[in-house]
Design an enzyme around this catalytic site. Sequence first.
Site, PDB file in Angstrom:
ATOM      1  N   PRO A 133       8.800  41.096 -17.906  1.00  0.00           N
ATOM      2  CG  PRO A 133       8.122  40.171 -19.945  1.00  0.00           C
ATOM      3  CD  PRO A 133       8.553  39.791 -18.565  1.00  0.00           C
ATOM      4  CB  SER A 137      11.310  48.635  -9.567  1.00  0.00           C
ATOM      5  OG  SER A 137      12.121  49.288 -10.501  1.00  0.00           O
ATOM      6  CD  GLU A 246      21.675  41.726  -8.932  1.00  0.00           C
ATOM      7  OE1 GLU A 246      21.011  40.840  -8.359  1.00  0.00           O
ATOM      8  OE2 GLU A 246      21.334  42.225 -10.011  1.00  0.00           O
ATOM      9  NE  ARG A 247      19.651  46.221  -5.016  1.00  0.00           N
ATOM     10  CZ  ARG A 247      18.446  46.071  -4.509  1.00  0.00           C
ATOM     11  NH1 ARG A 247      18.259  46.156  -3.199  1.00  0.00           N
ATOM     12  NH2 ARG A 247      17.411  45.835  -5.290  1.00  0.00           N
ATOM     13  NE  ARG A 272      44.543  65.850 -28.202  1.00  0.00           N
ATOM     14  CZ  ARG A 272      44.793  65.563 -29.473  1.00  0.00           C
ATOM     15  NH1 ARG A 272      45.640  64.608 -29.769  1.00  0.00           N
ATOM     16  NH2 ARG A 272      44.201  66.245 -30.440  1.00  0.00           N
ATOM     17  CD  GLN A 340      33.323  67.647 -23.465  1.00  0.00           C
ATOM     18  OE1 GLN A 340      32.499  66.806 -23.842  1.00  0.00           O
ATOM     19  NE2 GLN A 340      33.534  68.776 -24.098  1.00  0.00           N
ATOM     20  N   GLY A 343      38.289  64.437 -25.823  1.00  0.00           N
ATOM     21  CA  GLY A 343      37.914  65.057 -27.095  1.00  0.00           C
ATOM     22  C   GLY A 343      37.386  64.030 -28.080  1.00  0.00           C
TER      23      GLY A 343
HETATM   24  C1  LIG Z   1      21.742  44.928 -19.005  1.00  0.00           C
HETATM   25  C2  LIG Z   1      20.761  44.451 -17.967  1.00  0.00           C
HETATM   26  C3  LIG Z   1      20.997  43.260 -17.314  1.00  0.00           C
HETATM   27  C4  LIG Z   1      20.077  42.785 -16.369  1.00  0.00           C
HETATM   28  N1  LIG Z   1      20.279  41.547 -15.822  1.00  0.00           N
HETATM   29  C5  LIG Z   1      19.291  41.004 -15.052  1.00  0.00           C
HETATM   30  C6  LIG Z   1      19.389  39.647 -14.601  1.00  0.00           C
HETATM   31  O1  LIG Z   1      20.379  38.941 -14.870  1.00  0.00           O
HETATM   32  N2  LIG Z   1      18.363  39.136 -13.883  1.00  0.00           N
HETATM   33  C7  LIG Z   1      17.253  39.863 -13.561  1.00  0.00           C
HETATM   34  O2  LIG Z   1      16.372  39.345 -12.890  1.00  0.00           O
HETATM   35  N3  LIG Z   1      17.128  41.154 -13.979  1.00  0.00           N
HETATM   36  C8  LIG Z   1      18.113  41.734 -14.716  1.00  0.00           C
HETATM   37  N4  LIG Z   1      17.993  43.032 -15.167  1.00  0.00           N
HETATM   38  C9  LIG Z   1      16.754  43.787 -14.848  1.00  0.00           C
HETATM   39  C10 LIG Z   1      16.981  44.957 -13.911  1.00  0.00           C
HETATM   40  O3  LIG Z   1      17.238  44.513 -12.610  1.00  0.00           O
HETATM   41  C11 LIG Z   1      15.734  45.853 -14.017  1.00  0.00           C
HETATM   42  O4  LIG Z   1      15.759  46.437 -15.303  1.00  0.00           O
HETATM   43  C12 LIG Z   1      15.695  46.915 -12.942  1.00  0.00           C
HETATM   44  O5  LIG Z   1      15.481  46.343 -11.687  1.00  0.00           O
HETATM   45  C13 LIG Z   1      14.588  47.942 -13.221  1.00  0.00           C
HETATM   46  O6  LIG Z   1      13.371  47.337 -13.467  1.00  0.00           O
HETATM   47  P1  LIG Z   1      12.493  47.767 -14.759  1.00  0.00           P
HETATM   48  O7  LIG Z   1      13.407  47.767 -15.923  1.00  0.00           O
HETATM   49  O8  LIG Z   1      11.291  46.941 -14.819  1.00  0.00           O
HETATM   50  O9  LIG Z   1      12.100  49.255 -14.489  1.00  0.00           O
HETATM   51  P2  LIG Z   1      10.712  49.750 -13.795  1.00  0.00           P
HETATM   52  O10 LIG Z   1      10.519  49.034 -12.519  1.00  0.00           O
HETATM   53  O11 LIG Z   1       9.626  49.700 -14.801  1.00  0.00           O
HETATM   54  O12 LIG Z   1      11.094  51.260 -13.511  1.00  0.00           O
HETATM   55  C14 LIG Z   1      11.050  52.272 -14.519  1.00  0.00           C
HETATM   56  C15 LIG Z   1      11.428  53.604 -13.852  1.00  0.00           C
HETATM   57  O13 LIG Z   1      10.502  53.892 -12.803  1.00  0.00           O
HETATM   58  C16 LIG Z   1      11.206  54.104 -11.603  1.00  0.00           C
HETATM   59  N5  LIG Z   1      10.447  53.595 -10.473  1.00  0.00           N
HETATM   60  C17 LIG Z   1       9.920  52.343 -10.292  1.00  0.00           C
HETATM   61  N6  LIG Z   1       9.355  52.248  -9.074  1.00  0.00           N
HETATM   62  C18 LIG Z   1       9.555  53.442  -8.447  1.00  0.00           C
HETATM   63  C19 LIG Z   1       9.228  53.959  -7.165  1.00  0.00           C
HETATM   64  N7  LIG Z   1       8.615  53.199  -6.235  1.00  0.00           N
HETATM   65  N8  LIG Z   1       9.568  55.241  -6.879  1.00  0.00           N
HETATM   66  C20 LIG Z   1      10.221  56.001  -7.794  1.00  0.00           C
HETATM   67  N9  LIG Z   1      10.555  55.563  -9.034  1.00  0.00           N
HETATM   68  C21 LIG Z   1      10.242  54.297  -9.351  1.00  0.00           C
HETATM   69  C22 LIG Z   1      12.508  53.320 -11.758  1.00  0.00           C
HETATM   70  O14 LIG Z   1      13.504  53.829 -10.890  1.00  0.00           O
HETATM   71  C23 LIG Z   1      12.820  53.568 -13.219  1.00  0.00           C
HETATM   72  O15 LIG Z   1      13.446  54.801 -13.373  1.00  0.00           O
HETATM   73  C24 LIG Z   1      18.924  43.550 -16.058  1.00  0.00           C
HETATM   74  C25 LIG Z   1      18.714  44.772 -16.690  1.00  0.00           C
HETATM   75  C26 LIG Z   1      19.608  45.225 -17.642  1.00  0.00           C
HETATM   76  C27 LIG Z   1      19.309  46.523 -18.347  1.00  0.00           C
END
Ligand SMILES: Cc1cc2nc3c(=O)[nH]c(=O)nc-3n(C[C@H](O)[C@H](O)[C@H](O)COP(=O)(O)OP(=O)(O)OC[C@H]3O[C@@H](n4cnc5c(N)ncnc54)[C@H](O)[C@@H]3O)c2cc1C
Length: 384
Positions: A133, A137, A246-247, A272, A340, A343
Site C-alpha cells: 500500500p 515504485s 516482466e517489463r 464502413r 475513435q 465511432g
Molecule cells: C492491475 C495491476 C496489477 C498489478 N500486479 C502486481 C503484481 O502482481 N505484483 C506486484 O508486486 N505489484 C503489482 N502491481 C503494482 C504495480 O507494479 C505498481 O502499481 C506500480 O509499480 C506503481 O506503484 P504505485 O502504484 O505505488 O505508484 P507510486 O509509486 O505511488 O507512484 C505514483 C506516481 O508517482 C510517480 N513517481 C513515483 N516515483 C517517482 C519518481 N522517482 N520520479 C517521478 N515520478 C515518480 C509514478 O510514476 C506514478 O505516476 C499491479 C498494479 C496494477 C494496477
Amino acid sequence: MTFTMDPPFTEEHQLFRHNLRNYVEKELQPHALEWDEAGIFPREVFRGMAEIGALGINYPESVGGAGGDYWYVVVLAEELVHSRNAGVNMALLVQSQMATPIINEIGTDEQKKEFLAPALAGEKIAALGVSEPDAGSDVANLKTTARRVGDEFVINGAKMWITNGTRADFITLAVRTGGTGYGGVSLLTFPTDVKGFSVSKKLSKVGNLASDTALLFFEDCRVPARYLLGEENAGFYHIMTNFQGERLVAAIGAVAGMQQMVDEALRYGNERSAFGKPLAKFQVWRHKFVEHLTAIEAARWLTYRACDLFNRNEAAVKEISMAKLFAGDLIQKVVYDCQQFHGGMGYVVETPVARAFRDARLLTIGGGTSEIMKEIIAKLVPGF
Ligand SMILES: Cc1cc2nc3c(=O)[nH]c(=O)nc-3n(C[C@H](O)[C@H](O)[C@H](O)COP(=O)(O)OP(=O)(O)OC[C@H]3O[C@@H](n4cnc5c(N)ncnc54)[C@H](O)[C@@H]3O)c2cc1C
C-alpha cells in the site's frame, strides 16, 4: 560482413506459434467477454496452457519445462493477444514469466519441486508479491517484515495490487529481513495456506477485468526458513533482475496488441463508409495510421533488440526499460485513435477495441511506471 535483422524464429518457434494460436483462438477468445464480466476465469485455463507446453516453454526439462530459448516467450506474449482478454494474458504471464523465473534461477531443488514445477504444470497458481500500500515504485522502502525465529520466518504486513492474489497457491514474496533500504530486502516462497494469511479485498479495476487483483494481509504468518529464496538481504537485486522479464513481456504484448488494433481498424475502415467512401480512404485517417504503423515498427525493433540481448544473457536493462517506456506510451495514442475510428462501436464493450482502450492504460503503470523507466534509463546514460 552480413547484417541481418530478421528475428530468429525457427520452424520450431513457428510450430509453437501455430499451436498456440489455435489454442488461444479456440479455448480463450470465445470467452473474452464472459470472463471480463465474471471478473475471473476458470482455473483450468492454467492447466490447459501447461498441457500445450506454454507455461514451461523456456524452463529446463528438470522442472517440467521444454528447454526453449527466450524467442519462445516472445511468441507466447505475441500470440496471447489473440485471446482478446488482457486480464487473462496478464494472469498467465505472471504465472509463467513474473512470479516463477526467480525460483528457477535461485531456488533450491526443494523449492523448485514444491512451487515451480506445479506452477509450470498449471496445478498451482503463482503470484508475485512486491508492491505494498505504501511502496510501489519505491520497492526499497517496502515494509512487510519477516523476522527469523528459530528455523522459521514470522511475516507481518500487507501487499497491494497482487495479480492472481485472490486464489494464488503461493506467492513469491518480497519481505524486509534486515535494516532499512534495499540492503534489508529478501525473497521467500510463501504458501497461502499458512495461518494468519488473508485476502483482504479483491480490487475493482478500470481494466484487465478477468484478472483478479488483491490486497493481502499477513499476520504472524510462520514459514520454514528454508523457504528463503537465495541469500538473506540480497532480495532487492533479484527483484530488479526479475523486473526485466516482466517489463519485456509487457513491451512485446503491447507491440503485438497495437499491430492487431491497427490491422483491425483498417479492416473496419474498408468495410464502413461515410459520405460516399470507405472510412479508410479519408486522408486524415490514412496519415494517422501510417504514422502509427511507423511508430509500431520502431517499437517492435527496439523490443526485439532488447529480447536479443536478454536471450543472450547480456546487459539489457536500458533497452528493456526503453522498450517498455516507448511501447507503453505509444499504445495509449494508438488505442485512442483506433477507438475513435470505430465511432460509436468503439464505445461498446463487445468491440475488442473498447476493451483494449481501458486495458492498455495499465501499460504505463504496472511493472514500473513510465516515469520510473525514465529514471532508470537516465541512470544508465552518461551525461545525466
Ligand atoms: C492491475 C495491476 C496489477 C498489478 N500486479 C502486481 C503484481 O502482481 N505484483 C506486484 O508486486 N505489484 C503489482 N502491481 C503494482 C504495480 O507494479 C505498481 O502499481 C506500480 O509499480 C506503481 O506503484 P504505485 O502504484 O505505488 O505508484 P507510486 O509509486 O505511488 O507512484 C505514483 C506516481 O508517482 C510517480 N513517481 C513515483 N516515483 C517517482 C519518481 N522517482 N520520479 C517521478 N515520478 C515518480 C509514478 O510514476 C506514478 O505516476 C499491479 C498494479 C496494477 C494496477
